[in-house]
Scaffold this active site. Structure first.
Site, mmCIF file in Angstrom:
data_model
loop_
_atom_site.group_PDB
_atom_site.id
_atom_site.type_symbol
_atom_site.label_atom_id
_atom_site.label_comp_id
_atom_site.label_asym_id
_atom_site.label_seq_id
_atom_site.Cartn_x
_atom_site.Cartn_y
_atom_site.Cartn_z
ATOM 1 N N HIS A 127 0.311 -1.196 0.028
ATOM 2 C CA HIS A 127 0.345 -0.220 -0.501
ATOM 3 C C HIS A 127 1.137 1.224 -0.160
ATOM 4 O O HIS A 127 1.856 1.327 0.862
ATOM 5 C CB HIS A 127 -1.564 0.098 1.646
ATOM 6 C CG HIS A 127 -0.026 0.622 3.203
ATOM 7 N ND1 HIS A 127 -0.526 0.986 2.957
ATOM 8 C CD2 HIS A 127 -0.111 -1.111 3.367
ATOM 9 C CE1 HIS A 127 0.117 1.401 4.428
ATOM 10 N NE2 HIS A 127 0.012 0.098 4.373
ATOM 11 N N ASP A 181 6.463 2.279 6.803
ATOM 12 C CA ASP A 181 5.116 1.689 6.729
ATOM 13 C C ASP A 181 4.444 1.861 5.543
ATOM 14 O O ASP A 181 3.953 3.567 5.880
ATOM 15 C CB ASP A 181 3.880 1.523 8.181
ATOM 16 C CG ASP A 181 3.422 0.497 7.659
ATOM 17 O OD1 ASP A 181 2.635 0.448 6.773
ATOM 18 O OD2 ASP A 181 2.126 0.349 9.175
ATOM 19 N N GLU A 187 -4.848 1.945 2.780
ATOM 20 C CA GLU A 187 -4.618 0.547 3.735
ATOM 21 C C GLU A 187 -4.954 0.917 5.008
ATOM 22 O O GLU A 187 -5.517 0.428 5.921
ATOM 23 C CB GLU A 187 -3.879 0.908 3.190
ATOM 24 C CG GLU A 187 -3.903 -1.121 4.505
ATOM 25 C CD GLU A 187 -3.315 -1.465 5.364
ATOM 26 O OE1 GLU A 187 -2.916 -2.014 6.119
ATOM 27 O OE2 GLU A 187 -2.248 -0.056 5.973
ATOM 28 N N GLU A 188 -4.337 2.819 5.688
ATOM 29 C CA GLU A 188 -4.907 3.050 6.553
ATOM 30 C C GLU A 188 -6.004 3.445 7.132
ATOM 31 O O GLU A 188 -6.198 3.269 8.649
ATOM 32 C CB GLU A 188 -3.390 4.669 7.116
ATOM 33 C CG GLU A 188 -2.214 3.804 6.563
ATOM 34 C CD GLU A 188 -1.577 3.204 7.770
ATOM 35 O OE1 GLU A 188 -1.722 2.346 8.871
ATOM 36 O OE2 GLU A 188 -0.170 2.468 7.168
ATOM 37 N N ASP A 209 3.845 -6.150 4.197
ATOM 38 C CA ASP A 209 3.104 -5.143 5.095
ATOM 39 C C ASP A 209 4.196 -5.132 5.552
ATOM 40 O O ASP A 209 4.969 -5.701 5.600
ATOM 41 C CB ASP A 209 1.858 -5.262 5.668
ATOM 42 C CG ASP A 209 1.752 -3.589 5.719
ATOM 43 O OD1 ASP A 209 1.861 -2.735 6.076
ATOM 44 O OD2 ASP A 209 0.193 -3.835 5.897
ATOM 45 N N HIS A 220 4.187 3.580 13.510
ATOM 46 C CA HIS A 220 3.701 4.704 13.738
ATOM 47 C C HIS A 220 3.628 6.450 13.688
ATOM 48 O O HIS A 220 3.206 6.459 14.363
ATOM 49 C CB HIS A 220 2.277 4.368 13.714
ATOM 50 C CG HIS A 220 1.066 3.786 12.484
ATOM 51 N ND1 HIS A 220 -0.572 3.493 13.086
ATOM 52 C CD2 HIS A 220 1.588 3.033 11.862
ATOM 53 C CE1 HIS A 220 -0.992 2.420 12.066
ATOM 54 N NE2 HIS A 220 0.219 2.816 10.723
#
Length: 376
Positions: free
Chosen positions: A79, A191, A223-224, A246, A343
């Protein structure tokens, strides 16, 4: 694209090419819903090394490469989006208030530098002067709703003249920091830009004579914020099976009981979540038995260790949760790159793990069609 061609020519090894692609990809602003800059770069980079590249109206990329003989359709996906923020409003005195997009911890906010829009307009998430904080205030974590961004404007008009508008994407400002061990990289949006880089290298390496069937390289958006791109594109390709790339949190830090809660280590190879699901949200993925065999066989062939685990009930989910429900059901598995401090603007990844992901997935593509996909 001249930049990607330069990377391919100048970087001598796959790991170095992944490093340089990652360096460029993390410099781009691509918050969920505002992935245009990342999508444009990936499309231009994939076009010279694919037979066909399409971008749908929402920004999902489909790159196609045909093998030398008929065979199954294999999809490898990553992604493009990252967590971040957007401009909620511009106050009369020029300060910006903002909303979160994706899973950003409030603990990360105050005193951070940010970029606004893909023009990277600089800003600072303000923090009350330490000299003036009460002892109680010094222990508090402010929510995004209570924070503001200082862009150096003194009026709303000045902020608008900089080019700032309601809804503009905001990301943490973060440099590309190589640790003492140069294969350890700390930066924002590892990510999932690391796996975008791996997908580029996969297409760079795989030649038509290397495999049978058709390889589909997919890069999804959003995606998030709920695996939305996977929902959009899951029924379009109808692959025979898929490998989802991922990242996955590494549990090898002092604040985690590694062996009990998250047995994933940085530098010990790719991870493969056998099963994962978010409690109460309906997301669940379980690896297809034949796809698991493929991963195990290619791990052995390439001499790349894989860290197997389950993550049921934790806040971990990938595009696989929506892909596996597409069409009549999509056999799939996840091959994940471990990274610490997920994150955050200081995510930490080991390039040896990324190279291991590449070797396993390339092996699966090269062996495409040699294994039955029957469930029993």
């Amino acid at each position: 694209m001249s930049h990607s061609k330069t990377l391919t020519k100048e970087a001598g090894t796959a790991k170095e090419r992944i490093r340089e692609q990652l360096r460029h990809l993390v410099s781009l602003v691509g918050v969920s819903g505002s992935e245009q800059e990342v999508v444009k770069y990936l499309k231009e980079s994939l076009s010279p090394i694919s037979d066909e590249v399409k971008v749908d109206h929402s920004g999902n990329i489909i790159a196609v490469k045909h093998g030398i003989a008929p065979g199954p359709k294999i999809m490898v996906s990553a992604h493009s989006d990252e967590i971040g923020f957007c401009v909620k409003n511009i106050l009369p005195d020029g300060y910006i208030i903002f909303d979160k997009i994706g899973g950003v911890s409030d603990q990360l906010l105050q005193g951070r530098k940010v970029w606004i829009t893909n023009k990277k307009i600089p800003g600072i998430i303000g923090i009350k002067a330490g000299h003036l904080q009460t002892s109680e205030e010094s222990k508090q974590v402010k929510s995004a709703q209570d924070c503001y961004i200082d862009v150096g404007a003194f009026t709303k008009m000045q902020a608008e003249e900089m080019g700032i508008k309601i809804g503009d994407a905001i990301v943490f400002q973060s440099d590309f920091m190589e640790m003492h061990d140069k294969d350890l990289i700390s930066t924002k949006s590892v990510d999932n830009r690391i796996n975008c880089a791996i997908l580029l290298e996969l297409f760079n390496q795989v030649k038509a004579s290397d495999f049978s069937g058709t390889l589909y390289g997919v890069v999804t958006v959003q995606e998030e914020v709920g695996l939305r791109g996977a929902s959009m594109i899951g029924n379009v390709i109808e692959p025979d099976y898929a490998i989802v790339l991922d990242t996955i949190p590494a549990g090898d830090t002092p604040d985690i009981n590694t062996e009990k809660n998250l047995p994933v280590y940085l530098g010990k190879g790719p991870a493969c979540p056998i099963s994962d699901g978010v409690r109460g949200e309906g997301f669940f993925t379980y690896i297809h038995p034949k796809v698991r065999e493929m991963i195990e066989e290619q791990s052995e062939n390439a001499d790349v260790p894989v860290q197997y685990l389950t993550l049921n009930g934790d806040a971990y989910v990938t595009d696989a949760a929506n892909f596996n429900l597409a069409g009549k059901g999509m056999p799939l598995g996840v091959v994940a790159t471990p990274r610490r401090y997920s994150h955050s603007p200081v995510e930490l990844v080991h390039l040896n793990d990324a190279e291991g992901v590449l070797k396993i997935v390339k092996g699966i593509v090269s062996d495409n069609g040699n294994k039955s996909l029957d469930f029993i």
